[in-house]
Design an enzyme around this catalytic site. Structure first.
Site, short mmCIF file in Angstrom:
data_model
loop_
_atom_site.label_atom_id
_atom_site.label_comp_id
_atom_site.label_asym_id
_atom_site.label_seq_id
_atom_site.Cartn_x
_atom_site.Cartn_y
_atom_site.Cartn_z
N GLU A 97 -14.53 2.88 -40.66
CA GLU A 97 -14.39 2.54 -39.24
C GLU A 97 -12.99 2.00 -39.07
OE1 GLU A 97 -13.84 0.45 -36.07
OE2 GLU A 97 -15.33 -0.91 -36.94
N GLU A 144 -1.96 1.14 -31.31
CA GLU A 144 -2.88 0.02 -31.36
C GLU A 144 -2.10 -1.28 -31.60
OE1 GLU A 144 -7.15 -1.05 -33.40
OE2 GLU A 144 -5.61 -0.20 -34.70
N CYS A 203 -12.09 -4.27 -32.74
CA CYS A 203 -11.83 -2.84 -32.87
C CYS A 203 -12.31 -2.06 -31.65
CB CYS A 203 -12.48 -2.29 -34.14
SG CYS A 203 -14.26 -2.56 -34.25
N LYS A 255 -14.55 -7.01 -51.25
CA LYS A 255 -13.17 -7.47 -51.21
C LYS A 255 -12.90 -7.91 -49.78
CE LYS A 255 -9.22 -6.75 -50.40
NZ LYS A 255 -8.25 -7.54 -49.55
#
Length: 484
Positions: A253, A388, A287, A177
């Protein structure tokens, strides 16, 4: 205009859910339509993947499987320009980045895990038995089964094949996906799968959104045996809840608020180059990027001036132009999120050393642009320092001692990565051990040996992938005990 179809059982299939638009981030214009999978298409994809496990793929010797993986790598490289154009149109990232990182690494992942599965070993133990005859224990690896692969939009091909390659190497089948923002390369890979002879059902793609859509249908599907996901922590928590039904394993992750640490004995030019890349590469949408930088007080002013100069030195423009060094962020929604933090920083009284707004882009006014930005002066409890942002921005804070900076770096719910800049060998090793992250770089950033463990601690994820660590997730280990 391109229509992106689902890829199920070796065929391109129209979805039954509401289609949605695909935008070119550089201009904001609609360049395609994505055919979204409904529950029926997800069921069909999982069913096709299950059937392929029992078909030729499940019976295929490792050597044949490896040969097909190598053909996949060659197939991507043979259509390099098509994959490159698709990735740029989806993400808006400059050609200079995508041509050197995204597409080459996307192809290389298949070769890396082909090598890994050929050289993987298990374990053997001899044991004594009461009758003196003894016994031999040995281990077998078997595929976990159907793997749900949920991918992010920042490095679409690279991070998708980072999961698909080891899954297929181990004999699993996959249902991918992709992010709704970046459907192109996952779809294009279906054509390569067919061209090189991957059996139908081994690789499937379902497009769609997350909640009450393809993402949720896939991660909650009882026919999925394991789920691997890269993305934000909140979505990872939702996937964990879905995976709990049926007790399916997950590899996650997730988010980060990574700290860079620059000691006063660092090679200043090297540190500025490395930290500059860590803060601004891929428009900050990495990331492993660095949104907090702690600089020892004696060199703070020089470093701050140098990093601000780096931020001001990027060239915006057409991502297909090799001279362009900074692209857009992924979407209007994400641009607004990043700019909301720019506003928060300004309102909180931050000193803005560079950027802080939107560049003037003649001819590209409707693109999703933000300026690379450097701040100082905010407290550690401010939203800009703690949350973040996932944009091309960073906050600089001075520190005095090794213990102080370790505490500052660890004062976060996240624990993905850090980079440490020093020429003191003992200090480098001490700090790398003390910072609670999955990856510590010393005098470098984003230097990756794909055989090493990759993943985060705390809210940055669960599990490790890369090299043999990927095999631990994508296989089940079975012990066989033979009484002699």
């Amino acid at each position: 205009m391109t229509t992106y179809l689902n890829f199920i059982d070796g065929q391109f299939v129209k979805g039954s859910a509401q289609p949605f638009a695909n935008h070119f981030p550089t201009t904001g214009e609609v360049i395609g339509e994505v055919s979204a999978a409904g529950r029926a298409e997800v069921d069909a994809a999982v069913g096709a993947a299950r059937a392929a496990l029992k078909g030729p793929w499940g019976r295929m010797p490792v050597a044949e499987r490896v040969a097909l993986l190598r053909k996949l790598a060659d197939g991507i490289n043979a259509r390099f320009d098509e994959f490159l154009a698709a990735e740029i149109r989806d993400t808006g990232k400059p050609r200079a980045i995508a041509s050197h990182i995204d597409i080459p690494r996307g192809a290389a992942n298949f070769n890396v895990f082909a090598d890994q599965i050929l050289t993987a070993s298990t374990e053997t133990f001899e044991m004594a038995t009461p009758d003196g005859g003894g016994a031999l224990n040995y281990a077998l690896r078997s595929p976990r089964g159907v793997i749900g692969v949920v991918c992010p939009w920042n490095l679409p091909l690279l991070l998708m094949t980072w999961k698909v390659a080891p899954a297929l190497a181990c004999g699993n089948t996959v249902v991918v996906k992709p992010s709704e923002e970046t459907p192109a390369t996952a779809t294009l890979l279906g054509e390569v799968m067919n061209a090189v002879g991957i059996p139908p059902g081994v690789y499937n793609v379902v497009h769609g959104l997350g909640p009450d859509a393809a993402g949720e249908f896939l991660t909650s599907h009882p026919g999925v045996d394991g789920i691997t996901f890269t993305g934000e922590t909140r979505t990872g928590e939702a996937i964990m809840r879905a995976a709990a039904r049926g007790v399916r394993p997950v590899s996650l992750e997730l988010g980060g608020k990574n700290a860079g640490i620059v000691f006063d004995d660092a090679d200043l030019d090297a540190a500025l180059e490395g930290i500059g890349r860590a803060c601004f590469a891929n428009t900050g949408q990495v990331c492993l990027g660095t949104e907090r930088v702690y600089v020892q007080r004696g060199i703070f002013d020089r470093f701050a001036e140098g990093l601000a100069e780096k931020a001001r030195g990027y060239r915006f423009g057409d991502p297909f132009d090799p001279a362009t060094t900074m692209g857009t962020v992924i979407s209007a929604e994400h641009r607004d999120k990043v700019l909301s933090y720019y506003t928060k920083a300004r309102d909180a009284g931050a000193t803005i050393l560079a950027g802080g707004g939107v560049p003037e882009m003649q001819g590209y006014e409707n693109g999703y642009w933000v300026e690379p930005t450097v701040w100082t002066g905010l407290p550690e409890d401010s939203a800009v320092v703690r949350e973040e942002i996932f944009g091309p921005c960073t906050h600089l804070t001075p520190f005095d001692s090794e213990d102080e900076v370790t505490a500052l770096a660890n004062d976060t719910p996240y624990g993905l990565a850090t980079s440490i800049w020093t020429t003191n060998l003992g200090r480098a090793h001490r700090t790398a051990k003390a910072v609670d992250v999955g990856i510590s770089w010393i005098n470098s950033w984003f230097l990756r040996d794909l055989r090493t463990a990759f993943g985060g601690s705390k809210a940055s994820g669960i599990g490790r992938e890369g090299g043999v660590h990927s095999l631990e997730f994508y296989t089940e280990l079975r012990n066989v005990c033979v009484k002699l």
